[in-house]
Write an enzyme that holds these catalytic residues in place. Structure first.
Site: not given
Ligand code: NAD
Length: 501
Positions: A194, A248-249, A269, A303, A404
């Protein structure tokens, strides 16, 4: 809002792709969403809608999970030799290489990346992940065990976990897809991927190459959709045996809780607030250059961004002056314009969030060495741009130091000695990365050995490689991706006992 697929910057090929219908890849076919929902895809440098994409809902996720389950239980994938799995991964890498320019342009349009960075980093590293894991299928092996029981042959087999649900973010759309798919397919799993609802285009194009490469139907299913509908349905689906999530966390925490209900294997991650320590014996020029890429690569939407920079007191003023001068030299613009070195943020929401953090820091008394909330000059006012911003004079417990931001916003703070530097670097809920700049080898060893972080860099920052495990301590995640360790996340061990009596 209408769709604008033509922009003088876009090539004919990209415009043609944007105009095409964008469906879901389920069981080897391109299909519409059962609920008929669609996602709007925006060029973040112009704010214009450039494509509409079918949005998967729970019923689509169910179809995809069942197709992936059939493929892993019954299809040709189950009995395919390790060598043939390896060949398919290599074939996909070849196709991606052939179409590399096209993918770089799509990433630039969809995620706002400068074209050169999209080509040299996103596409290039996606290739490296595919190629690295293409070498693994023929090396996955069990063991013969020297058990104490007489007349018994005991061995282990390494078998795929089954259907893997993979949920990826918008900051590196193609790279995250390749990073997640490669180990899962090398291990013999099937996948429901996804992509983020904000950046589905490159994953859909990759899906076309996956079909062209000859992966059997159902092995890879690609289902863009929102987190609330598609994401949650994937995490709770009973046929999905493993969830790999980057994001995100906050979302990672809810995924861990939900996945526990069906005892899915989970790797997470998550976010970061990583520290770079600059000691006064370090080369100042190299330190500033390292801080530039740590803080501002991918417009800080990274990240492992080094978003807290601690500088030894004696060189702080000189460091900040030089850092601000170089940050001011970024050329903001559309990723497809020649000379652009920093693109926009991903969305209006992210722009609001990032400028909110800057405003909050100013209200709390911080000094901005450069940047701020004013829109940058010379860019499309409808784009989601924010200037590189350097924040100083804030206490360690300030929001801007602890949370963050996920934008081109970095905090620079002083430290007196090694002990204080280590303490401040570790004073974070996160633990993804850390860096130390010093010419003193002993200090480099002492400091790295105390860092609560999954990746630690000495006199450099931010590298990753398919062969090197990557992941976080503390709230930055669970498990490791990349390297041989990532295969374990997609394999179960079966112990087989045979009586010789
Ligand atoms: P997000 O957590 O909002 O979304 C990430 C993914 O999760 C998207 O595909 C989203 O549709 C999906 N998602 C959202 N809510 C969900 C739920 N309840 N159940 C299942 N899936 C769900 O994060 P974002 O805004 O897309 O990305 C930014 C964040 O990602 C930042 O906090 C960043 O630090 C983190 N990040 C971490 C890494 C790593 O390797 N540690 C890499 C890239 C980004």
């Amino acid at each position: 809002m209408g769709i604008v697929t033509r922009n003088a910057r876009y090539s004919e090929r990209a415009a043609g792709f944007l105009q095409r219908p964008h469906r879901l890849l389920i069981d080897g076919d391109w299909v519409d969403s059962l609920d008929g929902d669609q996602l709007s895809v925006t060029d973040p440098a112009t704010g214009q809608t450039v494509a509409r994409v079918a949005a998967a809902g729970p019923r689509d996720i169910d179809r995809a999970a069942k197709a992936a389950h059939r493929a892993v239980e019954e299809g040709p994938w189950r009995t395919m030799s390790a060598r043939d799995r390896s060949r398919l991964l290599n074939r996909l890498a070849e196709l991606l290489r052939e179409h590399g320019d096209e993918f770089a342009e799509l990433e630039s349009i969809d995620a706002g990346k400068p074209l050169a960075a999209a080509a040299s980093f996103d596409v290039e590293f996606s290739l490296r992940h595919l190629e690295y894991y293409a070498g693994w299928p023929t090396k996955i092996a069990g063991m013969t065990l020297p058990v104490a029981v007489p007349d018994m042959a005991v061995r282990t087999e390494r078998v795929p976990v089954g259907v893997a649900g993979q949920i990826i973010p918008w900051n590196f759309p193609l790279l995250m897809a390749a990073w997640k798919l490669s180990p899962a397919l090398a291990a013999g799993c099937t996948v429901v991927l996804k992509p983020s609802e904000l950046t589905p285009l490159s994953a859909l194009r990759l899906g076309e190459l996956i079909c062209e490469a000859g992966f059997p139907p159902g092995v890879v299913n690609i289902v863009p959709g929102t987190g609330a509908l598609a994401g949650e349905a994937l995490v709770s689906h009973p046929l999905v045996r493993k969830i790999a999530f980057t994001g995100s966390t906050a979302v990672g925490t809810s995924i861990a809780a939900s996945a526990a209900q069906t005892m899915k294997r989970v790797t997470l991650e998550l976010g970061g607030k990583s520290a770079l320590l600059v000691f006064d014996d370090a080369d100042l020029d190299v330190s500033v250059a390292t801080a530039m890429s740590a803080a501002f690569a991918n417009a800080g939407q990274n990240c492992s961004a080094g978003s807290r920079i601690y500088v030894q007191q004696g060189i702080l003023a000189e460091f900040v002056k030089e850092f601000a001068a170089r940050a001011d030299a970024f050329q903001l613009g559309h990723g497809l314009d020649a000379g652009t070195t920093m693109g926009p943020l991903i969305s209006a929401r992210q722009l609001e969030r990032v400028t909110g953090y800057i405003r909050g820091a100013e209200q709390a008394g911080a000094t901005l060495a450069t940047g701020g909330t004013h829109p940058p000059a010379g860019v499309d006012p409808e784009g989601f741009f924010v200037r590189p911003t350097i924040v100083t004079d804030v206490p360690q417990d300030a929001t801007i130091v602890q949370e963050e931001v996920f934008g081109p916003v970095v905090v620079v703070l002083p430290f007196q000695d090694e002990q204080e530097a280590v303490h401040k670097a570790n004073d974070s809920a996160y633990g993804l990365a850390a860096g130390v700049m010093t010419r003193d080898v002993g200090r480099a060893h002492r400091v790295t050995s105390q860092m609560h972080a999954g990746s630690v860099y000495v006199n450099t920052y931010g590298f990753s490689d398919a062969a090197a495990p990557y992941g976080g301590f503390k709230q930055s995640g669970v498990g490791r991706e990349l390297g041989a360790e990532n295969l374990d996340a997609y394999l179960e061990t079966r112990t087989v006992w045979t009586s010789l009596a």
